[in-house]
Design a protein around this motif. Structure first.
Motif, PDB file in Angstrom:
ATOM      1  N   ALA A  33      13.311  17.282  -7.268  1.00 49.09           N
ATOM      2  CA  ALA A  33      14.167  16.389  -6.495  1.00 49.09           C
ATOM      3  C   ALA A  33      13.735  14.937  -6.687  1.00 49.09           C
ATOM      4  O   ALA A  33      14.575  14.029  -6.763  1.00 49.09           O
ATOM      5  CB  ALA A  33      14.122  16.772  -5.025  1.00 49.09           C
ATOM      6  N   LEU A  51      15.002  13.844 -10.023  1.00 49.69           N
ATOM      7  CA  LEU A  51      16.449  13.631  -9.961  1.00 49.69           C
ATOM      8  C   LEU A  51      16.757  12.275  -9.363  1.00 49.69           C
ATOM      9  O   LEU A  51      17.621  11.545  -9.856  1.00 49.69           O
ATOM     10  CB  LEU A  51      17.108  14.733  -9.135  1.00 49.69           C
ATOM     11  N   LYS A  96      26.149  25.113  -9.157  1.00 52.01           N
ATOM     12  CA  LYS A  96      25.032  24.728  -8.308  1.00 52.01           C
ATOM     13  C   LYS A  96      24.384  25.983  -7.732  1.00 52.01           C
ATOM     14  O   LYS A  96      25.055  26.850  -7.176  1.00 52.01           O
ATOM     15  CB  LYS A  96      25.520  23.825  -7.176  1.00 52.01           C
ATOM     16  N   LEU A 137      20.364  21.992 -10.008  1.00 50.93           N
ATOM     17  CA  LEU A 137      20.029  21.424  -8.704  1.00 50.93           C
ATOM     18  C   LEU A 137      21.230  20.796  -8.016  1.00 50.93           C
ATOM     19  O   LEU A 137      21.318  20.811  -6.789  1.00 50.93           O
ATOM     20  CB  LEU A 137      18.929  20.367  -8.857  1.00 50.93           C
ATOM     21  N   ASP A 138      22.141  20.227  -8.790  1.00 49.49           N
ATOM     22  CA  ASP A 138      23.222  19.485  -8.158  1.00 49.49           C
ATOM     23  C   ASP A 138      24.322  19.232  -9.166  1.00 49.49           C
ATOM     24  O   ASP A 138      24.164  19.489 -10.357  1.00 49.49           O
ATOM     25  CB  ASP A 138      22.693  18.157  -7.613  1.00 49.49           C
ATOM     26  N   GLU A 139      25.453  18.731  -8.653  1.00 47.45           N
ATOM     27  CA  GLU A 139      26.545  18.265  -9.482  1.00 47.45           C
ATOM     28  C   GLU A 139      26.745  16.783  -9.214  1.00 47.45           C
ATOM     29  O   GLU A 139      26.649  16.327  -8.070  1.00 47.45           O
ATOM     30  CB  GLU A 139      27.837  19.026  -9.170  1.00 47.45           C
ATOM     31  N   VAL A 140      27.011  16.035 -10.263  1.00 49.95           N
ATOM     32  CA  VAL A 140      27.294  14.607 -10.119  1.00 49.95           C
ATOM     33  C   VAL A 140      28.532  14.291 -10.939  1.00 49.95           C
ATOM     34  O   VAL A 140      28.880  15.006 -11.880  1.00 49.95           O
ATOM     35  CB  VAL A 140      26.102  13.736 -10.595  1.00 49.95           C
ATOM     36  N   ASN A 171      23.269  18.823 -13.074  1.00 52.52           N
ATOM     37  CA  ASN A 171      21.870  18.474 -13.256  1.00 52.52           C
ATOM     38  C   ASN A 171      21.088  19.761 -13.477  1.00 52.52           C
ATOM     39  O   ASN A 171      20.792  20.502 -12.540  1.00 52.52           O
ATOM     40  CB  ASN A 171      21.326  17.730 -12.038  1.00 52.52           C
TER      41      ASN A 171
END
Length: 364
Positions: A7, A10, A161, A194-197, A206
């Motif tokens: 994190a 990121l 995710k 870990l995530d979407e951007v 990500n």
């Protein structure tokens, strides 16, 4: 700790300017196919079209024209392929693999020639395996990454995710005098979404890889952050190395497409085989290697099929590097399909196992 570390990386990553892959022309691709493999040619063409890569499907008679005018040439079919395709592909397949491909059911080969052009042979024992080899090539980072297609062509992924794959890693110490091994628990290798951007209107995942091991009481961690689009193409990459939780070094930038040619042409080989009837193992360096395995993951078993990877010098077909990798793969496993990976050196004609990575848990 690993998730907190990821994190942190990121947060560092998203504070930096976005670096995409636009601005450089994608390579022109020729697909050489006979009529029998035309469904696979159209399948490969669909992958390239979805990646906005220009391509042409051509017959074997157009191969010389392809050599003059295209940077990447994909040849569909092995040494027995009809209409002259076999006469072309056999030049870029190691002879021992060509024989095995013809004689052994449930096999395929991906052979990547790196010279003045990128010439990739995608061939199977039957047309079914040729199709499978084509999908495997576009999904495999180590093979696609050798070519000019890296970061340009991709294969639509099903990641979301929360997807993850966790591996345990062991290293093996070899006593040459006694001919014995001692295994050493080494660490873990984790892949996670870990995530979407959304950057410039593009949805990116990500995908973070965290490798951790303990050595002499010191915790070493490497975090690799990749922003991938839905075709698994990297748009941004960063590697951060930590020692006992403190950032030690960073490396920014994705692996670039393989545009340069080696001083001596090389061929990178991935040969896949599955168990079939009583053909359940393959003899290598005096050992019987299983063609398929059932690997325990929690309360279930995951099937993996053998892929042998190595590199040779062209055209003498001698080893380019003193080692090879055995992978057991299953397309249901995210982030490349690896179930078990075994890295080996070759010393005095003997295969020496150095590292084994085994799937512990996953979520597609």
């Amino acid at each position: 700790m690993k998730l907190r570390t990821a994190a942190l990386i990121l947060a560092l990553l998203l504070s930096l300017p976005y670096a995409g892959v636009s601005g450089e022309r994608a390579p022109k691709v020729a697909i050489i196919s006979n009529e029998a493999d035309m469904p696979t040619a159209r399948f490969v063409g669909g992958i390239l079209a979805n990646s906005s890569v220009q391509y042409d499907i051509m017959g074997p008679g157009d191969f010389k024209n392809a050599l003059r005018n295209y940077e990447v040439i994909l040849i569909l079919g092995g040494p027995r392929a009809y209409d002259g395709v076999g006469n072309i592909s056999v030049n870029y397949i190691p002879p021992q693999n060509a024989t095995t491909l013809v004689e052994e059911p449930r096999t395929f080969i991906v052979s990547v020639f790196k010279g003045g052009r990128d010439i990739v042979v995608l061939a199977g024992h039957t047309r079914r395996e040729t199709l499978e080899a084509s999908a495997f090539f576009f999904k495999d980072r180590s093979l696609l990454g050798i070519t000019r297609l890296w970061m340009r062509a991709g294969y639509r992924n099903a990641l979301r995710k929360g997807s993850y794959a966790i591996y345990y890693v062991e290293r093996y110490l070899y006593n040459e005098k006694e001919g014995t091994y001692r295994s050493v628990p080494w660490g873990t290798d984790e892949w996670r979404v870990l995530d979407e951007v959304v950057v410039n209107g593009t949805r990116l995942l990500n995908v973070t890889r965290t490798e951790t091991h303990l050595y002499l009481g010191v915790n070493y961690t490497t975090v690799e952050v990749n922003l991938l689009d839905n075709m698994s193409r990297p748009h941004y990459c960063r590697i951060v190395q930590l020692v006992d939780g403190r950032i030690n070094s960073t490396l920014e930038g994705c692996l670039q497409p393989g545009k340069s040619s080696p001083k001596q042409p090389l061929v990178f080989v991935a040969f896949k085989m599955e168990s079939f009837d009583n053909r359940t193992s393959w003899r290598m360096y005096g050992r019987d290697v299983p063609r398929s395995i059932l690997h325990p993951v929690g309360e279930r078993y995951v099937r993996g099929s053998l892929v042998i990877k190595y590199a040779l010098k062209y055209s003498g077909w001698r080893a380019a590097f003193p080692g090879f990798t055995l992978e057991y793969v299953n397309p249901a496993i995210p982030f490349g399909g690896i179930v078990v990976r075994v890295d080996n050196d070759v010393q005095n004609g003997n295969a020496i196992t150095r590292e084994v990575e085994k799937l512990y848990a996953f979520r597609p």
